[in-house]
Scaffold this motif. Structure first.
Motif, mmCIF file in Angstrom:
data_model
loop_
_atom_site.group_PDB
_atom_site.id
_atom_site.type_symbol
_atom_site.label_atom_id
_atom_site.label_comp_id
_atom_site.label_asym_id
_atom_site.label_seq_id
_atom_site.Cartn_x
_atom_site.Cartn_y
_atom_site.Cartn_z
ATOM 1 N N HIS A 69 40.732 35.990 39.378
ATOM 2 C CA HIS A 69 40.324 35.049 40.495
ATOM 3 C C HIS A 69 40.676 35.862 41.855
ATOM 4 N N ASN A 70 39.414 35.764 42.474
ATOM 5 C CA ASN A 70 39.545 36.539 43.831
ATOM 6 C C ASN A 70 39.918 37.888 43.774
ATOM 7 N N ASN A 71 39.306 38.794 42.914
ATOM 8 C CA ASN A 71 39.902 40.276 42.832
ATOM 9 C C ASN A 71 41.427 40.182 42.410
ATOM 10 N N GLU A 72 41.822 39.389 42.004
ATOM 11 C CA GLU A 72 43.082 39.482 41.130
ATOM 12 C C GLU A 72 43.501 39.098 39.905
ATOM 13 N N THR A 73 44.329 39.614 39.194
ATOM 14 C CA THR A 73 44.549 39.052 37.698
ATOM 15 C C THR A 73 45.832 38.051 37.922
ATOM 16 N N LEU A 74 45.428 36.944 37.352
ATOM 17 C CA LEU A 74 46.774 35.860 37.620
ATOM 18 C C LEU A 74 47.134 35.433 36.280
ATOM 19 N N ARG B 170 50.920 37.473 40.206
ATOM 20 C CA ARG B 170 49.383 38.072 40.840
ATOM 21 C C ARG B 170 49.542 39.445 40.726
ATOM 22 N N SER B 171 48.321 40.071 40.386
ATOM 23 C CA SER B 171 48.404 41.578 40.297
ATOM 24 C C SER B 171 46.989 41.933 40.857
ATOM 25 N N LYS B 172 46.917 43.068 41.560
ATOM 26 C CA LYS B 172 45.653 43.644 41.818
ATOM 27 C C LYS B 172 44.906 44.515 40.926
ATOM 28 N N ASP B 173 46.080 45.150 40.019
ATOM 29 C CA ASP B 173 45.411 46.242 38.862
ATOM 30 C C ASP B 173 45.563 45.455 37.623
ATOM 31 N N GLY B 174 46.149 44.322 37.244
ATOM 32 C CA GLY B 174 46.298 43.949 35.978
ATOM 33 C C GLY B 174 47.491 44.177 35.385
ATOM 34 N N VAL B 175 48.262 45.176 36.043
ATOM 35 C CA VAL B 175 49.490 45.780 35.223
ATOM 36 C C VAL B 175 50.765 45.538 36.355
ATOM 37 N N ASN B 176 50.688 45.697 37.709
ATOM 38 C CA ASN B 176 51.987 45.386 38.402
ATOM 39 C C ASN B 176 51.684 44.056 38.943
ATOM 40 N N PHE B 177 52.711 43.270 38.682
ATOM 41 C CA PHE B 177 52.680 41.745 38.965
ATOM 42 C C PHE B 177 53.688 41.634 39.823
ATOM 43 N N ILE B 178 53.484 40.648 40.825
ATOM 44 C CA ILE B 178 54.415 39.943 41.730
ATOM 45 C C ILE B 178 54.424 38.481 41.352
ATOM 46 N N VAL B 179 55.697 38.002 41.094
ATOM 47 C CA VAL B 179 55.503 36.496 40.488
ATOM 48 C C VAL B 179 56.020 35.693 41.809
ATOM 49 N N ASP B 180 55.293 34.608 42.103
ATOM 50 C CA ASP B 180 55.386 33.663 42.971
ATOM 51 C C ASP B 180 56.897 33.190 42.988
ATOM 52 N N ASP B 181 57.432 33.025 44.231
ATOM 53 C CA ASP B 181 58.897 32.463 44.528
ATOM 54 C C ASP B 181 58.885 31.091 43.802
ATOM 55 N N THR B 182 57.809 30.253 43.724
ATOM 56 C CA THR B 182 58.075 29.054 43.569
ATOM 57 C C THR B 182 57.223 28.467 42.269
#
Lengths: 352, 352
Positions: B37-42, B110-122
């Protein structure tokens, strides 16, 4: 007790039903849908048949759909075979696979007075699909417009227990439709009117890992596709419906709401009937529910038989007086009986 | 093995996820839906939390919906109380009623490369209804038009296990819809295109009395009401999917048919993934099915953990090359990993 049992009970017994083929015998004729059509009361009986048995063996009927036309085959197991487990009279396990000892079809019985029935010589709806390999069972009939919608239980080893929809206009021919409720589900009762533009049905999923057998509502735009599932009624610990509950008759539209005659079983498998009144515009809302059963197994034909202490209904008809409800029910899981109720008395018992 | 595990595995672990409240700790972050979605892997993670425990007691989280807003309450049982049965780490039975030791919500990573993810705080989707009293779990996401349809498992003691539908357009706000598959059902995967004018979904009913956990198809005119249920795939004795099977990823439309990555478990609960190719016009028709799993628990993070030997996927994304499939999966029922597959190699393994 509010029930006035028919003096003529039982109304249908297995000896009144001709087997569907010479090597079969009818063991039970019970759990009938009931509806009025052309000045007759029709019962759509579940007729359970088994193969005539041979000493030292147990034979089970299974539908085979591999050929061009489906055919019920009889499979024999040696009782002396250690792989044969026949400890439950309803089920044979061979090599751990379960087989039902009987296969059911649906057959019509007709009556001018709602009491004296003549059973058709031949089946109305036969199992004829893989999902019906172990038979077609307990049905309900809802009239919508000029069409009768038959909701019946389809059983097989592969597909488990589903509810299939068939339609008829004349009870001479019918059309089989698709599965409308997937496993494990039964006791589907479609309301005889749309509510807020949607068809509505009671149904009874059987969960495995968590939860109990409860009554749910679902909605449909077309009677085929169902959703917006909503749990509306649970078993009540310590009461007559402590173990499981499910719809019995098609809901009856009354001035006070939808009157549903439902069945409940205790944890020790005593099956009774009770009543629940649902809001006319929002049937998910329960107005009142029977604290005590309106009929419980007491007559000899209810307390002894194939499965004692079972009163299980799939249909009721209204008399023209607008008060008398004729509830037809399977007694002891093998024969068909009836009882009259006064709607007014049921309402009084519900405190409404 | 066709799988190329990400070197960066595991991609998400519980320490990357902030608890939803200070008295909770995150125990698992797994079984994520995956979508671009929007150039991100969710990833829509299932985040399981439990109350911080006190010695001598076991505390379970249960949603209470009785007030104006629902709230997760923590109920404590004394381990010394003979009514407390804590022999299974996932479930506490008190006086025979089961409680889950954790409650799950759905949270975005969320991830830009599909590998490194940042998890939402909430959290994204929290349990907030009686049917979600024990949590919301394993989800799948299907894009249809400009709307994302989130199919998730809702769990409670009263209502058992259902599948609920939610929608979002932006992954910022969402709307919760009704239950679309009633108990006991899970592993719903809605196809990303209509077929013959109807929406189509894979689903996995869990029968109790007869039958096995199999994959079924259903059809819908509107994504809410489902019917025409059809059994399409059964477990296969002796194979990697002998015990139960269910949809994992949303089916991928290919030139050869619908490619479904599904999960199977053996009778001894080893969970693997395999592939099945369904006919493009009639997805009830199976063209080919993996004889061997395409990935099975082998890495240390798969063979040990909360529930060892589990690879369970709820989502995959396609690379722009039209061949690479990134399959995200829960490993050992607690963390999130990924593996790359070549569609061409999967087709070769299927002999198509």
């Amino acid at each position: 007790m509010l029930a006035n049992r028919f003096l003529e009970n039982p109304l249908v017994v297995q000896s009144m039903v001709k087997p569907s083929r010479p090597d079969f015998e009818v063991t039970c004729a019970f759990n009938a849908a009931a509806i009025k059509h052309n000045n007759e009361t029709l019962l759509l009986l579940r007729v359970a048949e088994r193969a005539i048995q041979t000493d030292g063996k147990v034979s089970v009927p299974v539908l085979n759909c591999e050929g061009e036309t489906s055919v019920i085959e009889v499979i024999e197991f040696e009782l002396s075979d250690p792989k044969t487990d026949y400890s439950d009279p309803r089920v044979v396990h061979y090599d751990e696979k379960p087989y039902l000892t009987t296969i059911s079809h649906l057959r019509l019985a007709r009556s001018k007075d709602g009491v004296n029935f003549i059973v058709d010589d031949t089946p109305f709806i036969m199992p004829d699909r893989p999902t019906e390999a172990y038979g077609v069972e307990d049905s309900r009939i809802t009239k919508l417009g000029d069409t009768y919608y038959i909701q019946y239980k389809s059983v097989s080893y592969e597909s488990s227990i589903n509810v299939t929809l068939a339609t008829t206009k004349d009870f001479i021919t019918y059309e089989k439709g698709p599965i409308i409720f997937c496993p494990e589900n039964l006791d589907v009762a479609i309301f005889p009117d749309k509510i807020d533009g949607k068809y509505v049905a009671l149904h009874r999923p059987i969960p495995r890992q968590i939860g109990q057998p409860c009554m749910w509502l679902a909605y449909s735009p077309d009677l085929i596709h169902w959703g917006k599932h909503e749990l509306i009624m649970q078993p009540r610990p310590g009461k007559w419906d402590s173990g499981r509950i499910g719809a019995s008759a098609i809901p009856i539209k009354t001035e006070k709401g939808w009157l549903e005659i439902y069945h409940g079983a205790t944890d020790s498998d005593v099956y009774c009937l009770g009543a629940v009144l649902l809001d006319i515009d929002n049937p998910a809302k329960i107005i009142a529910r029977s604290e005590e059963a309106i009929i419980k197994p007491e007559a000899e034909y209810e307390t002894s038989g194939f499965l004692p202490n079972v009163i299980f209904s799939c249909g009721a008809t209204m008399e023209d007086d607008g008060d008398t409800i004729n509830v037809y029910y399977g007694a002891a899981d093998h024969i068909t009986c009836g009882a009259r109720f006064s709607m007014k008395e049921i309402f009084e018992s519900l405190g409404v």
